[in-house]
Design a protein around this motif. Structure first.
Motif, PDB file in Angstrom:
ATOM      1  N   MET A 102      41.811 -37.304  -5.649  1.00 35.25           N
ATOM      2  CA  MET A 102      41.113 -37.596  -4.395  1.00 35.25           C
ATOM      3  C   MET A 102      41.761 -36.864  -3.232  1.00 35.25           C
ATOM      4  SD  MET A 102      40.160 -41.640  -4.760  1.00 35.25           S
ATOM      5  CE  MET A 102      39.136 -41.736  -3.277  1.00 35.25           C
ATOM      6  N   THR A 103      43.087 -36.778  -3.241  1.00 34.00           N
ATOM      7  CA  THR A 103      43.794 -36.039  -2.198  1.00 34.00           C
ATOM      8  C   THR A 103      43.458 -34.554  -2.271  1.00 34.00           C
ATOM      9  OG1 THR A 103      45.589 -37.655  -2.312  1.00 34.00           O
ATOM     10  CG2 THR A 103      46.071 -35.592  -1.198  1.00 34.00           C
ATOM     11  N   ALA A 104      43.403 -34.006  -3.497  1.00 29.51           N
ATOM     12  CA  ALA A 104      43.082 -32.590  -3.668  1.00 29.51           C
ATOM     13  C   ALA A 104      41.641 -32.290  -3.249  1.00 29.51           C
ATOM     14  CB  ALA A 104      43.297 -32.183  -5.130  1.00 29.51           C
ATOM     15  N   MET A 105      40.754 -33.238  -3.426  1.00 24.21           N
ATOM     16  CA  MET A 105      39.350 -33.049  -3.053  1.00 24.21           C
ATOM     17  C   MET A 105      39.114 -33.268  -1.557  1.00 24.21           C
ATOM     18  SD  MET A 105      37.605 -35.001  -6.293  1.00 24.21           S
ATOM     19  CE  MET A 105      35.965 -34.991  -5.608  1.00 24.21           C
ATOM     20  N   GLY A 106      40.135 -33.735  -0.850  1.00 26.29           N
ATOM     21  CA  GLY A 106      39.997 -33.967   0.582  1.00 26.29           C
ATOM     22  C   GLY A 106      39.359 -35.303   0.921  1.00 26.29           C
ATOM     23  N   LEU A 107      39.277 -36.186  -0.057  1.00 27.11           N
ATOM     24  CA  LEU A 107      38.718 -37.514   0.180  1.00 27.11           C
ATOM     25  C   LEU A 107      39.810 -38.445   0.692  1.00 27.11           C
ATOM     26  CD1 LEU A 107      36.642 -37.890  -3.106  1.00 27.11           C
ATOM     27  CD2 LEU A 107      35.769 -37.400  -0.827  1.00 27.11           C
ATOM     28  N   PRO A 108      39.441 -39.497   1.413  1.00 26.60           N
ATOM     29  CA  PRO A 108      40.464 -40.468   1.817  1.00 26.60           C
ATOM     30  C   PRO A 108      40.962 -41.208   0.574  1.00 26.60           C
ATOM     31  CG  PRO A 108      38.286 -41.236   2.459  1.00 26.60           C
ATOM     32  CD  PRO A 108      38.120 -39.839   1.939  1.00 26.60           C
ATOM     33  N   ALA A 109      42.245 -41.046   0.285  1.00 30.17           N
ATOM     34  CA  ALA A 109      42.805 -41.618  -0.935  1.00 30.17           C
ATOM     35  C   ALA A 109      43.614 -42.867  -0.607  1.00 30.17           C
ATOM     36  CB  ALA A 109      43.700 -40.595  -1.634  1.00 30.17           C
ATOM     37  N   PRO A 110      43.197 -44.024  -1.124  1.00 27.01           N
ATOM     38  CA  PRO A 110      44.002 -45.229  -0.928  1.00 27.01           C
ATOM     39  C   PRO A 110      45.265 -45.164  -1.783  1.00 27.01           C
ATOM     40  CG  PRO A 110      42.028 -45.729  -2.193  1.00 27.01           C
ATOM     41  CD  PRO A 110      41.957 -44.294  -1.805  1.00 27.01           C
ATOM     42  N   SER A 111      46.146 -46.106  -1.605  1.00 21.95           N
ATOM     43  CA  SER A 111      47.399 -46.110  -2.363  1.00 21.95           C
ATOM     44  C   SER A 111      47.105 -46.356  -3.842  1.00 21.95           C
ATOM     45  CB  SER A 111      48.332 -47.195  -1.836  1.00 21.95           C
ATOM     46  OG  SER A 111      47.820 -48.477  -2.140  1.00 21.95           O
ATOM     47  N   THR A 112      48.084 -46.035  -4.681  1.00 21.76           N
ATOM     48  CA  THR A 112      47.905 -46.222  -6.117  1.00 21.76           C
ATOM     49  C   THR A 112      47.774 -47.701  -6.462  1.00 21.76           C
ATOM     50  OG1 THR A 112      50.298 -46.139  -6.426  1.00 21.76           O
ATOM     51  CG2 THR A 112      49.075 -44.094  -6.744  1.00 21.76           C
ATOM     52  N   ALA A 113      48.448 -48.574  -5.714  1.00 21.16           N
ATOM     53  CA  ALA A 113      48.322 -50.009  -5.954  1.00 21.16           C
ATOM     54  C   ALA A 113      46.909 -50.486  -5.634  1.00 21.16           C
ATOM     55  CB  ALA A 113      49.341 -50.776  -5.122  1.00 21.16           C
ATOM     56  N   SER A 114      46.336 -49.961  -4.548  1.00 22.78           N
ATOM     57  CA  SER A 114      44.958 -50.328  -4.202  1.00 22.78           C
ATOM     58  C   SER A 114      43.986 -49.806  -5.253  1.00 22.78           C
ATOM     59  CB  SER A 114      44.580 -49.765  -2.837  1.00 22.78           C
ATOM     60  OG  SER A 114      45.369 -50.336  -1.828  1.00 22.78           O
TER      61      SER A 114
END
Length: 190
Positions: A102-114
């Motif tokens: 998601m980070t690589a795609m430029g999307l807002p990425a929540p935390s891994t726990a979320s």
């Protein structure tokens, strides 16, 4: 009365029926007798005049009106779509991988726990009760407070292997008869 404790309903009723022409000092005396602050008295009094005396008898909810950290449905849907695409392509599709994608795609990425919570709530996460916890592979250091810091060494150094951490570490110890002038300062790491 503690700060987080709600005010007694009998006190609330007395405040809602408080006369406008009360004598000077009556509010202070009332507050001292019932163990509330004057600030609380006036807050309740203003609420009684604004909303009516019946509204004052029950305390207001302390729940926040909004939850700014709560994930939106669109982000949850995007995370589930990214997870499904990773799973279809045969790649790892855990929360860490989905976060990175998601980070690589430029999307807002929540935390891994979320993300883990979203996957669990959606029923797409596989339960692995026999899986070892991540922290179980980390070893605790056997160093004590005396092992850390500066040591003065001269010609006596030895190479030791820290069996617990399975790594080599240079331990330097000064002989008892050596003085500070004979040796050089080194930082002893554990």
């Amino acid at each position: 009365m503690s700060r987080n404790e709600p005010v007694d309903p009998r006190v609330r009723l007395a405040i809602s029926q408080w006369p406008d022409d009360a004598p000077r000092g009556a509010v202070t005396t009332f507050c001292a007798e019932h163990g509330i602050s004057r600030k609380t008295f006036y807050l309740l009094r203003s609420r009684a005049t604004a909303e009516g005396p019946a509204a004052l008898l029950e305390p207001k909810s302390r729940r926040p009106h909004t939850s700014p950290t709560q994930l939106g449905d669109d982000i949850k849907t995007q995370a589930l779509q990214v997870r499904a695409s990773l799973e279809q392509s045969g790649l790892d599709h855990g929360p860490i991988s989905v976060h990175a994608k998601m980070t690589a795609m430029g999307l807002p990425a929540p935390s891994t726990a979320s993300l883990s919570r979203v996957f669990r709530d959606a029923g797409v996460a596989r339960a692995a009760p026999n899986k070892r916890p991540r922290a179980s592979s980390m070893r605790r250091s056997s160093c004590t407070a005396g092992d850390r810091g500066f040591s003065w060494i001269g010609k006596t150094t030895s190479r030791t292997v820290d069996r617990e951490n399975r790594r080599g570490s240079t331990a330097a110890f000064a002989a008892v008869e050596q003085t500070k002038q004979d040796g050089i300062p080194v930082r002893a790491f554990c």
